[in-house]
Enzyme design. Structure first.
Site, PDB file in Angstrom:
ATOM      1  N   TRP A 102       0.831  -1.212   0.000  1.00 31.65           N
ATOM      2  CA  TRP A 102       0.000   0.000   0.000  1.00 31.65           C
ATOM      3  C   TRP A 102       0.858   1.251   0.000  1.00 31.65           C
ATOM      4  CZ3 TRP A 102      -3.998  -1.871  -1.856  1.00 31.65           C
ATOM      5  CH2 TRP A 102      -4.497  -3.119  -1.442  1.00 31.65           C
ATOM      6  N   ASP A 169      -0.527   6.772   6.729  1.00 36.30           N
ATOM      7  CA  ASP A 169      -1.603   5.823   6.465  1.00 36.30           C
ATOM      8  C   ASP A 169      -1.657   4.860   7.645  1.00 36.30           C
ATOM      9  OD1 ASP A 169      -3.298   3.812   5.639  1.00 36.30           O
ATOM     10  OD2 ASP A 169      -2.272   3.415   3.749  1.00 36.30           O
ATOM     11  N   LYS A 193     -10.792  -2.037   9.137  1.00 35.53           N
ATOM     12  CA  LYS A 193      -9.838  -2.810   9.940  1.00 35.53           C
ATOM     13  C   LYS A 193     -10.231  -2.726  11.420  1.00 35.53           C
ATOM     14  CE  LYS A 193      -7.139  -3.225   6.238  1.00 35.53           C
ATOM     15  NZ  LYS A 193      -6.920  -4.479   5.507  1.00 35.53           N
TER      16      LYS A 193
END
Length: 356
Positions: A102, A169, A193
């Protein structure tokens, strides 16, 4: 049979959140209407959005410190491009740390907006560690990092000191551990999440950071527009925001981030101790960089895979197959996963050892 859900996301949420969210689908606040059908402009939902935004800042310790919390759409992947569009100056540059899939995706998007410097990368080692001792250019418009790498099971245990704005992030470990969140100028995280269902992304941003790029930013991508419209520039994902609010309320009732951090440390310690003790298993990530959220581990002998898979499935464990980039197994131990579930997985590992 009770299920022990280790899915990396969408993932386990608290049972009471599921129950309250389910009730709201049928009858939201005794209105006779479902949360799925009420107007996002109604007083009932406006109060949900206001409380969710305020509670996010409260839990992060950022109330009254010049930050705004937004619930947006498009997932963390949209923030990969929205961040450089809002923060990278025309003819400017940004610095990125490459620690996983990511992070690499964010780097690729940033390159469309200007010079993007990768200050360090662990790509050559299949992202098994977090790079350290790198230099961040002081003339970059911001530094971007990824706090936890879901696929590879690594986590930043410390963050570099720099004079430029820090963007992080935190999709897979937000609200899981105590940090000085005021050291970050922009934090973003997909909800699916630790916070809620897929469909919304939390963005927490220091407002003074904005409006300095000289870019013509489309309204839908402009953080200032979303702040001005209080996360309602367009119709928000009402159910995802509401369920995120329920999860944040659950976390606050437990004692906030400090309380859940202790539980997370206990769960991670239990599983990693078994990975290191059991001669049939080995960890995939470097020990010093192991994630408390996503434990990646491998069988020493892949010939034992069929036997092990049979054991953990029989015990109700689900969602531990590793990502194809790493192989083996990945146990995602997000906030709502109980210690009991970790013990069940440890029991499965020990049963394999007894049977071999």
């Amino acid at each position: 049979m009770k299920k022990h859900n280790y899915s990396a996301g969408p993932c386990i949420l608290p049972q009471e959140v599921f129950e309250k969210a389910a009730q709201a689908v049928l009858n939201f606040k005794d209105s006779g209407l479902s949360i799925l059908e009420i107007s996002h402009r109604s007083a009932d939902f406006v109060s949900v959005m206001e409380e969710a935004r305020a509670l996010a800042l409260e839990l992060l310790g950022l109330e009254g410190k010049g930050y705004q919390a937004l619930f947006l759409q498009g997932g963390a992947s949209l923030e990969f491009l929205r961040i450089p569009q809002n923060l990278m100056h025309e003819n400017g540059k940004a610095a990125y740390l490459d620690t996983g899939t990511w992070a690499n995706g964010a780097i690729k998007e940033a390159r469309a907006f200007g010079e993007t410097i990768v200050v360090a990368s662990s790509n050559d080692a299949n992202y098994t560690f977090i790079p350290k001792d790198y230099s961040i250019p002081s003339d970059a418009n911001y530094f971007h990092c990824t706090s936890n790498n879901t696929i590879f099971g690594t986590q930043m245990k410390s963050f570099p000191k720099t004079s430029i704005p820090v963007v992080c992030d935190m999709s897979s470990d937000i609200f899981s551990r105590s940090l000085d969140f005021s050291k970050f100028d922009l934090i973003y995280a997909g909800a699916q999440k630790n916070m809620g269902p897929a469909g919304t992304t939390l963005v927490v941003i220091k407002e003074e950071l904005l409006g300095k790029t000289s870019r013509n930013i489309p309204n839908i991508l402009n953080y200032q527009q979303h702040i001005a419209k209080e996360s309602m520039y367009n119709t928000p994902p009402v159910f995802a925001v509401y369920t995120s609010l329920l999860t944040l309320q659950w976390l606050k009732a437990k004692g906030g981030i400090a309380a859940i951090e202790k539980e997370n440390e206990t769960k991670a310690a239990l599983l990693y101790a078994e990975i290191d003790r059991n001669p049939l298993f080995k960890g995939a990530a470097n020990k010093e960089d192991r994630s408390s959220m996503n434990a990646t581990f491998l069988l020493v002998d892949e010939n034992h895979k069929e036997a092990f898979d049979k054991i953990w499935k029989a015990l109700g464990v689900t969602g531990i197959n590793g990502h194809r980039s790493v192989g083996g197994y990945r146990a995602s131990m997000y906030n709502a996963l109980p210690l009991e579930s970790v013990q069940v997985l440890v029991n499965a590992m020990q049963e394999l050892e007894k049977n071999i």
